[in-house]
Design a protein around this motif. Structure first.
Motif, PDB file in Angstrom:
ATOM      1  N   ILE A 144     124.148 -46.050 164.647  1.00 56.04           N
ATOM      2  CA  ILE A 144     124.449 -44.885 165.491  1.00 56.04           C
ATOM      3  C   ILE A 144     125.934 -44.552 165.361  1.00 56.04           C
ATOM      4  CG2 ILE A 144     124.658 -44.104 167.870  1.00 56.04           C
ATOM      5  CD1 ILE A 144     122.191 -45.561 168.555  1.00 56.04           C
ATOM      6  N   LEU A 145     126.756 -45.603 165.389  1.00 59.53           N
ATOM      7  CA  LEU A 145     128.197 -45.365 165.348  1.00 59.53           C
ATOM      8  C   LEU A 145     128.631 -44.849 163.988  1.00 59.53           C
ATOM      9  CD1 LEU A 145     129.183 -48.487 167.348  1.00 59.53           C
ATOM     10  CD2 LEU A 145     129.131 -46.149 168.107  1.00 59.53           C
ATOM     11  N   THR A 146     128.049 -45.349 162.909  1.00 60.72           N
ATOM     12  CA  THR A 146     128.475 -44.831 161.603  1.00 60.72           C
ATOM     13  C   THR A 146     128.047 -43.385 161.422  1.00 60.72           C
ATOM     14  OG1 THR A 146     126.698 -46.233 160.833  1.00 60.72           O
ATOM     15  CG2 THR A 146     128.843 -46.686 159.961  1.00 60.72           C
ATOM     16  N   LEU A 156     132.438 -51.612 158.964  1.00 62.32           N
ATOM     17  CA  LEU A 156     131.067 -52.064 159.203  1.00 62.32           C
ATOM     18  C   LEU A 156     130.375 -52.478 157.918  1.00 62.32           C
ATOM     19  CD1 LEU A 156     129.641 -49.701 161.912  1.00 62.32           C
ATOM     20  CD2 LEU A 156     130.089 -52.118 162.069  1.00 62.32           C
ATOM     21  N   MET A 185     136.265 -47.526 161.019  1.00 60.36           N
ATOM     22  CA  MET A 185     135.087 -48.222 161.508  1.00 60.36           C
ATOM     23  C   MET A 185     133.941 -48.174 160.502  1.00 60.36           C
ATOM     24  SD  MET A 185     132.810 -47.261 164.790  1.00 60.36           S
ATOM     25  CE  MET A 185     132.192 -45.794 164.003  1.00 60.36           C
ATOM     26  N   ALA A 186     133.742 -46.980 159.887  1.00 61.50           N
ATOM     27  CA  ALA A 186     132.640 -46.841 158.939  1.00 61.50           C
ATOM     28  C   ALA A 186     132.826 -47.807 157.778  1.00 61.50           C
ATOM     29  CB  ALA A 186     132.555 -45.399 158.433  1.00 61.50           C
ATOM     30  N   MET A 231     127.799 -41.282 163.813  1.00 58.14           N
ATOM     31  CA  MET A 231     128.771 -40.518 164.600  1.00 58.14           C
ATOM     32  C   MET A 231     130.056 -40.322 163.812  1.00 58.14           C
ATOM     33  SD  MET A 231     128.413 -42.015 168.372  1.00 58.14           S
ATOM     34  CE  MET A 231     130.043 -41.519 168.810  1.00 58.14           C
TER      35      MET A 231
END
Lengths: 376, 294
Positions: free
Chosen positions: A153-155, B278, B274-275, A157
């Motif tokens: 979900i966060l990626t 991860l 962040m991408a 976003m």
């Protein structure tokens, strides 16, 4: 493929019957009537309905075009969330990529004169836009190989914010020195001999695109690919042990979802004839997810029901606010907020009281009649 | 060198505010296993409530205290009205309900308080920054940092040493199992939402002091997500460290990359980071690594 029980006394005798889209004569007749209504009766009646106060505004081409756009956008979300279990909250980014690719191609690409004359520029740009959006979607689907659930979900976003708020706003929308908004001069959006300049033409174009995308997606879903997606959704580790290459299929799901999103974006250009990054906010991504939740996750017609429900509901609300504007002027001032709030409440209400969405109710109703009089 | 040190200091201080909101966020995740996408709106509600009381003449600390009480009540109400019926449902459903709630809350805030920017008048913290050598630190940032550290201690203690905290962690880990050994999921949800409302209220009140308060402050709740992910979704100290790392990173990008990529590099850097992050460390720095079997 049949998820519907057949009426009492109806049996399949060969594979082609079992694989048919419309399994009985009644269903076939029903669908033909639906298409007849959409393609012939409604366009003929629309000018008369549009005259009627209150109801007329709800059933006009403009509303149906918006609903078609929602359907196209929600199909990709439906595929990712409903069929492949990859929760995405950034689908507006891929729609935006499609819209911008199409616009830039029309405006900047040196088309040969004969293609412009034959009106091929826009159709070709739709296809290129769809492929570009698909590629872009795969790029942001890459983390799905390693992460899932919340982290995905966060990626997604991140995809939304990086694409729309950064790349499109800061760089792409500056191309050609136009500032923020691109506008397409009249006469540039042309399919074959038809200039996309009136509601009815865009309406027909929308119908064709929606039918093509739905048919394409449905066919994919009933093939090996679709089964692999459903297996990944249900339990990805089990799917992997069964020999499904989950990374490949997940990325393919992202590609197809981005592809349909790109089509949606490129189509939206024909309606607006001007685009800016504000048309693709994060809100739109959430809105599309809301549509499939209301319609029912895990069914293509769920996306359609959800889009119709939300489109019509918002329009009814608009008309209601217009009519009551004299009595409650404050409502008109804050109509945007009221709509947002109702949308939020609708999502909550559906998830709490009707978690399978409208499509499930429709399925129940259909089966009740199919199995009648032995509906137990 | 001076620029570098200054950037780092500002980053750490801004990171303190992120950490404050991230705490509320991790808390709700740790208690109920829910990714609360309405966190930004909770921040807004808390901030506007304390702003309203402050403007009515209540001292700042008391106004924040009132916003805490209202947050507590709202948290219980939210649980009773919306989340009570979702106990035992898939987590995704609950996440989407929080999305619905975020729309609803934002609409309510917009209807009640409008969309104009409002500031705390008279200013709560003096504009005069604290100087240490050549470093200049705003008072608001310093206070946020202190509050974040204080809350960290309180929350870690709460989760480690109280029965309630343990019950909450158990519910987050496996709701069904927790229910079967007699943990009241209703209580856990209500407590989690109340605490999140209250933490967000404090964070929002401090945020409102920096540049004033309008609806876009709610988006800071989203900017906090990278911080949370970096630390690991269920680690309270991770939220603080993640918040500070993200704050520093954001300021470094703003200072050094802005000349190459003019525009909003500062807003987007946390998400891009962040991408990529991860891809290499899918559970954050201190997150639970779930081992799955068929």
């Amino acid at each position: 493929m049949s998820t519907t029980f057949l009426p009492c006394g109806t049996y399949h005798e060969n594979y082609s019957q079992d694989h048919a889209w419309w399994q009985t004569g009644f269903v076939k007749g029903k669908m033909i009537l639906l298409f007849l209504f959409l393609f012939v009766v409604f366009p003929f009646l629309e000018p008369y309905i549009a005259e009627v106060e209150f109801i007329g505004g709800v059933f006009s081409f403009a509303v149906f075009i918006v609903i078609g756009y929602y359907v196209l956008g929600a199909l990709g979300v439906q595929l990712l969330i409903g069929y492949c279990g990859q929760v995405t909250l950034g689908h507006a980014a891929f729609i935006a990529v499609g819209a911008y690719t199409s616009t830039l191609l029309i405006l900047q690409f040196p088309w040969p004169q004969f293609m412009l004359d034959w009106g091929l520029a826009y159709p070709v740009s739709i296809f290129v836009a769809a492929v570009t959006a698909g590629m872009w979607s795969v790029l942001f689907g890459l983390p799905s190989a390693k992460v899932k659930g919340f982290y995905l979900i966060l990626t997604t976003m991140a995809a939304q914010f990086i694409t729309v708020d950064f790349i499109l706003t800061q760089y792409v929308s500056q191309i050609g020195g136009r500032g923020q908004a691109f506008s397409l001069p009249p006469g540039t959006i042309k399919i074959g001999p038809w200039l996309m300049d009136s509601g009815i033409k865009i309406y027909y174009f929308m119908l064709v695109l929606v039918i093509l995308c739905c048919a394409g997606l449905l066919n994919l879903l009933r093939s090996k690919v679709g089964r692999a997606w459903v297996a990944i959704r249900d339990n990805d580790i089990a799917a992997e042990t069964m020999g499904i290459n989950i990374v490949k299929y997940k990325l393919f799901a992202f590609f197809v979802a981005g592809f349909i999103g790109g089509v949606a974006g490129a189509f939206w250009v024909s309606n607006l004839a001007a685009i800016s990054p504000e048309h693709f906010p994060w809100f739109l991504s959430l809105w599309l997810v809301g549509i499939i939740l209301i319609g029912g996750a895990g069914s293509v017609h769920g996306a359609i029901y959800g889009a119709i429900f939300m489109g019509i509901l918002i329009e009814i609300l608009n008309q209601f606010i217009m009519i009551t504007a004299d009595v409650f002027p404050a409502l008109l001032m804050r109509s945007m907020f009221v709509k947002d709030g109702l949308f939020g409440l609708a999502i909550c209400g559906f998830l709490i009281y009707e978690p399978n969405g409208l499509a499930y109710r429709w399925w129940q109703a259909k089966n009740y009649f199919n199995l009648w009089p032995f509906s137990y | 060198m001076e620029l570098f040190l200054m950037t780092i200091t500002t980053g750490v201080m801004v990171g303190g505010i992120y950490a404050l909101i991230a705490l509320g966020w991790v808390l709700i995740y740790k208690c109920s296993g829910v990714l609360n996408l309405a966190m930004g709106e909770l921040t807004l509600i808390g901030a506007y409530v304390s702003l309203s009381f402050y403007e009515a003449g209540v001292p700042f600390v008391l106004a924040v205290g009132i916003s805490l009480i209202i947050g507590l009540i709202l948290g219980i109400l939210t649980e009773r009205i919306f989340l009570d019926k979702l106990i035992g449902e898939p987590v995704l459903t609950v996440i989407m309900v929080t999305v619905g709630l975020s729309f609803f809350f934002r609409a309510v805030v917009e209807i009640i308080w409008g969309t104009d920017t409002r500031v705390f008048t008279p200013a709560v913290f003096s504009m005069e920054p604290i100087r240490i050598g050549f470093l200049v630190i705003g008072r608001v940032y310093l206070w946020s940092f202190v509050v974040a550290l204080l809350l960290l201690v309180v929350f870690v203690g709460f989760f480690k040493y109280t029965k309630w905290g343990l019950a909450m962690q158990a519910t987050a880990d496996d709701e069904m199992a927790a229910l079967s050994i007699g943990v009241s999921a209703r209580f856990v949800y209500a407590a989690a939402w109340s605490i999140a409302f209250m933490a967000a209220g404090v964070g929002g009140s401090l945020l409102g002091n920096i540049n004033g308060l309008n609806i876009s402050v709610g988006y800071l709740g989203l900017l906090v997500l990278p911080a949370v992910v970096l630390g690991g979704l269920n680690s309270v100290p991770g939220a603080i460290v993640g918040g500070i790392i993200i704050g520093v990173l954001q300021n470094l990008c703003g200072a050094y990359l802005d000349q190459y990529f003019p525009g909003g590099v500062k807003e987007i850097a946390p998400f891009a980071f962040m991408a990529v992050f991860l891809l290499f460390k899918p559970f954050g720095l201190w997150g639970w690594e779930r081992i799955e079997r068929v």
